[in-house]
Motif scaffolding. Structure first.
Motif, short mmCIF file in Angstrom:
data_model
loop_
_atom_site.label_atom_id
_atom_site.label_comp_id
_atom_site.label_asym_id
_atom_site.label_seq_id
_atom_site.Cartn_x
_atom_site.Cartn_y
_atom_site.Cartn_z
N LEU A 149 6.49 13.99 -7.52
CA LEU A 149 5.64 12.91 -7.01
C LEU A 149 6.44 12.09 -6.01
O LEU A 149 7.54 11.63 -6.30
N MET A 150 5.87 11.93 -4.81
CA MET A 150 6.50 11.11 -3.78
C MET A 150 5.52 10.01 -3.38
O MET A 150 4.32 10.24 -3.25
N ALA A 151 6.06 8.80 -3.21
CA ALA A 151 5.25 7.65 -2.82
C ALA A 151 5.91 6.98 -1.62
O ALA A 151 7.12 6.70 -1.65
N ARG A 152 5.13 6.75 -0.58
CA ARG A 152 5.65 6.16 0.67
C ARG A 152 4.96 4.84 0.93
O ARG A 152 3.75 4.71 0.76
N ASP A 153 5.75 3.86 1.33
CA ASP A 153 5.21 2.54 1.66
C ASP A 153 4.58 2.58 3.05
O ASP A 153 5.27 2.74 4.06
N ILE A 154 3.25 2.49 3.10
CA ILE A 154 2.54 2.54 4.39
C ILE A 154 1.81 1.21 4.63
O ILE A 154 0.79 1.19 5.32
N THR A 155 2.35 0.14 4.05
CA THR A 155 1.68 -1.17 4.19
C THR A 155 1.50 -1.54 5.66
O THR A 155 0.41 -1.97 6.08
N ARG A 156 2.54 -1.39 6.45
CA ARG A 156 2.45 -1.75 7.88
C ARG A 156 1.44 -0.88 8.60
O ARG A 156 0.61 -1.38 9.38
N LEU A 157 1.46 0.43 8.35
CA LEU A 157 0.50 1.33 9.00
C LEU A 157 -0.92 1.01 8.54
O LEU A 157 -1.87 1.07 9.34
N HIS A 158 -1.07 0.66 7.26
CA HIS A 158 -2.39 0.33 6.73
C HIS A 158 -2.94 -0.92 7.42
O HIS A 158 -4.13 -0.97 7.77
N ARG A 159 -2.08 -1.92 7.62
CA ARG A 159 -2.53 -3.13 8.29
C ARG A 159 -2.88 -2.87 9.75
O ARG A 159 -3.86 -3.41 10.28
N LEU A 160 -2.07 -2.03 10.39
CA LEU A 160 -2.39 -1.68 11.78
C LEU A 160 -3.71 -0.93 11.87
O LEU A 160 -4.51 -1.15 12.79
N ARG A 171 -9.49 -0.82 13.15
CA ARG A 171 -10.90 -0.72 12.77
C ARG A 171 -11.66 -2.00 13.07
O ARG A 171 -12.78 -1.96 13.58
N ASP A 172 -11.03 -3.14 12.76
CA ASP A 172 -11.69 -4.42 13.04
C ASP A 172 -11.91 -4.62 14.53
O ASP A 172 -12.96 -5.11 14.97
N PHE A 173 -10.90 -4.23 15.32
CA PHE A 173 -11.02 -4.38 16.77
C PHE A 173 -12.15 -3.52 17.31
O PHE A 173 -12.99 -3.99 18.10
N VAL A 226 0.86 -1.19 0.00
CA VAL A 226 0.00 0.00 0.00
C VAL A 226 0.89 1.24 0.00
O VAL A 226 1.79 1.37 0.84
N LEU A 227 0.65 2.14 -0.95
CA LEU A 227 1.47 3.35 -1.10
C LEU A 227 0.62 4.59 -0.85
O LEU A 227 -0.56 4.63 -1.17
N GLN A 228 1.28 5.59 -0.30
CA GLN A 228 0.63 6.90 -0.11
C GLN A 228 1.31 7.89 -1.05
O GLN A 228 2.49 8.16 -0.95
N PHE A 229 0.54 8.43 -2.00
CA PHE A 229 1.06 9.33 -3.02
C PHE A 229 0.81 10.78 -2.61
O PHE A 229 -0.27 11.13 -2.14
#
Length: 438
Positions: free
Chosen positions: A188-199, A204-206, A173-176
């Motif tokens: 254009l900058m893209a940041r890997d937020i995979t870990r934050l997205h999963r957290l 949200r699920d919790f 998951v990237l944040q542009f």
């Protein structure tokens, strides 16, 4: 000035010598022409040397000569040296920028004014799949073809980042974020937020699961408390004394669970299936009646309908957002305040406003008002029964309707909460039909 005098004397000397020689040979004018031709030949030779130097050996020292030409050669040489030093310095700066960009973990892509890719770092190759041999000079939307990114790119409103999966790995998951600079160029900058997205998904699920699990015991507890309250006169006084407080706190917990479940649904469900043209007069009238009942005569709630067009959206969600704003105004303004629910034009679009003339809010709190559970006055909020989730719900509802929330308030000057909708969310035909049916 001295150089030009010497050149003039040189011209006069050559002309004079030619005239003298021609006079001695009885051809004065021919001698004069010969002298001027010699002067022209001298200048043509210097011009040829200048051209040869600039074309073949611009890095070498200039040819040696005198007069104006010598000064011109020296000035050009000094100018060239200054330009070379400037270029070397700029190349050094560019090299350092590229090296620092290479060291970044985030993707960096430089786009020209047309959106074509000029340069990128190695992180962009890993995250976006860029290839220097094939992709340089291509338009960015040829690589990132997601319709959401294309809309984001062409909208030119880059205040908020865009979250999308990587074009080469859907699990990433990237944040542009795009920044305008220079002559309408883009970074254009893209940041890997995979870990934050999963957290965030886990959070949200919790919250959703816990809220769902709490509904049943709270419903049972509220039911028994209502039964006990019915027979309160038959209970011992020391038992009956705590029933109103228990019922109040149980009701507050039920409201909190309901808001948490609604917020979780807004975050998870993309929505859009129930969007229809809404008759704003009926919607504002319904919220006005609810807010008036909540105010119980302590406030005046008015409606101003200035925009004739209707809003394309979810009636349940827009009603919920507007109700939250109106109930907040009722809860947090002193008795006798005037509250206005307004639907009016704003730029190319329109806006829903909830305005009051209450105590107002210190600007220091405004950036955080839409955060979950953030309270300006925690003691007063708890006393009025607020959950601290109302503005968070409003924010998420507006995001699902391509809108945004603006808050304008000063202490002692009241507050105005403005929901701004773009022109694409307005439906003139439906508004006319709604007015005709009424």
């Amino acid at each position: 000035m001295g150089l030009w005098r010497r050149e003039l004397w040189r011209l006069l000397l050559l002309a004079g010598i030619g005239l003298l020689v021609g006079w001695l040979l009885s051809h004065a004018w021919a001698g004069l022409a010969l002298g001027l031709a010699a002067c022209l030949a001298f200048h043509l030779r210097q011009l040829y040397r200048l051209h040869r130097w600039l074309t073949l050996t611009p890095q070498a020292e200039p040819p040696a000569t005198t007069g104006v030409w010598g000064e011109l050669f020296d000035r050009l040489y000094r100018y060239q040296k200054g330009q070379r030093h400037t270029q070397e310095r700029l190349l050094g700066i560019i090299k350092r920028i590229q090296e620092s960009s290479e060291a970044m973990r985030d993707s960096v892509v430089m786009l020209d004014r047309h959106g074509d890719m000029e340069w990128w770092n190695s992180a962009a190759e890993r995250m976006l799949g860029l290839n220097a041999a094939h992709d340089r000079g291509h338009h960015i939307t040829n690589l990132l073809r997601d319709p959401r990114f294309i809309d984001y790119f062409h909208a030119r409103d880059y205040r908020e980042p865009l979250t999308l999966p990587s074009p080469i790995d859907e699990q990433m998951v990237l944040q542009f974020q795009i920044t305008l600079y220079g002559d309408d160029e883009r970074l254009l900058m893209a940041r890997d937020i995979t870990r934050l997205h999963r957290l965030e998904e886990m959070r949200r699920d919790f919250v959703a699961n816990v809220s769902h699990e709490l509904r049943t015991p709270l419903t049972v507890l509220a039911g028994y408390l209502e039964t006990y309250a019915t027979y309160a006169d038959q209970l011992p006084p020391r038992f009956a004394r705590g029933l109103p407080s228990m019922q109040e706190q149980t009701s507050r917990m039920q409201n909190l669970v309901s808001d948490l479940l609604l917020l979780s649904r807004l975050e998870i469900d993309r929505g859009g299936e129930d969007h229809t043209p809404l008759g704003m007069d009926a919607l504002l009238g319904s919220v006005q009646r609810d807010a008036t009942a909540t105010a119980a005569g302590r406030h005046t709630v008015e409606v101003e309908l200035v925009e004739p067009k209707s809003l394309l959206g979810s009636e349940q969600e827009i009603h919920s957002a507007l109700s939250n704003l109106a109930f907040n105004a009722v809860r947090y303004t002193p008795e006798g305040s005037r509250i206005v629910l307004r639907w009016r034009p704003h730029g190319d679009g329109a806006c829903l406003e909830v305005e009051d003339n209450g105590e107002g809010i210190d600007p220091v709190h405004l950036p955080r008002l839409t955060e979950r559970f953030y309270r300006v006055d925690k003691g007063r909020s708890a006393a009025t029964g607020g959950t601290g989730l109302g503005l968070a719900i409003v924010k998420h509802v507006l995001l699902r309707h391509d809108a945004r929330l603006e808050i304008d308030s000063r202490p002692g000057q009241g507050a105005r909460f403005r929901c701004l909708f773009p022109a694409e969310r307005l439906a003139a035909e439906a508004a006319e039909k709604s007015s005709a049916s009424l």
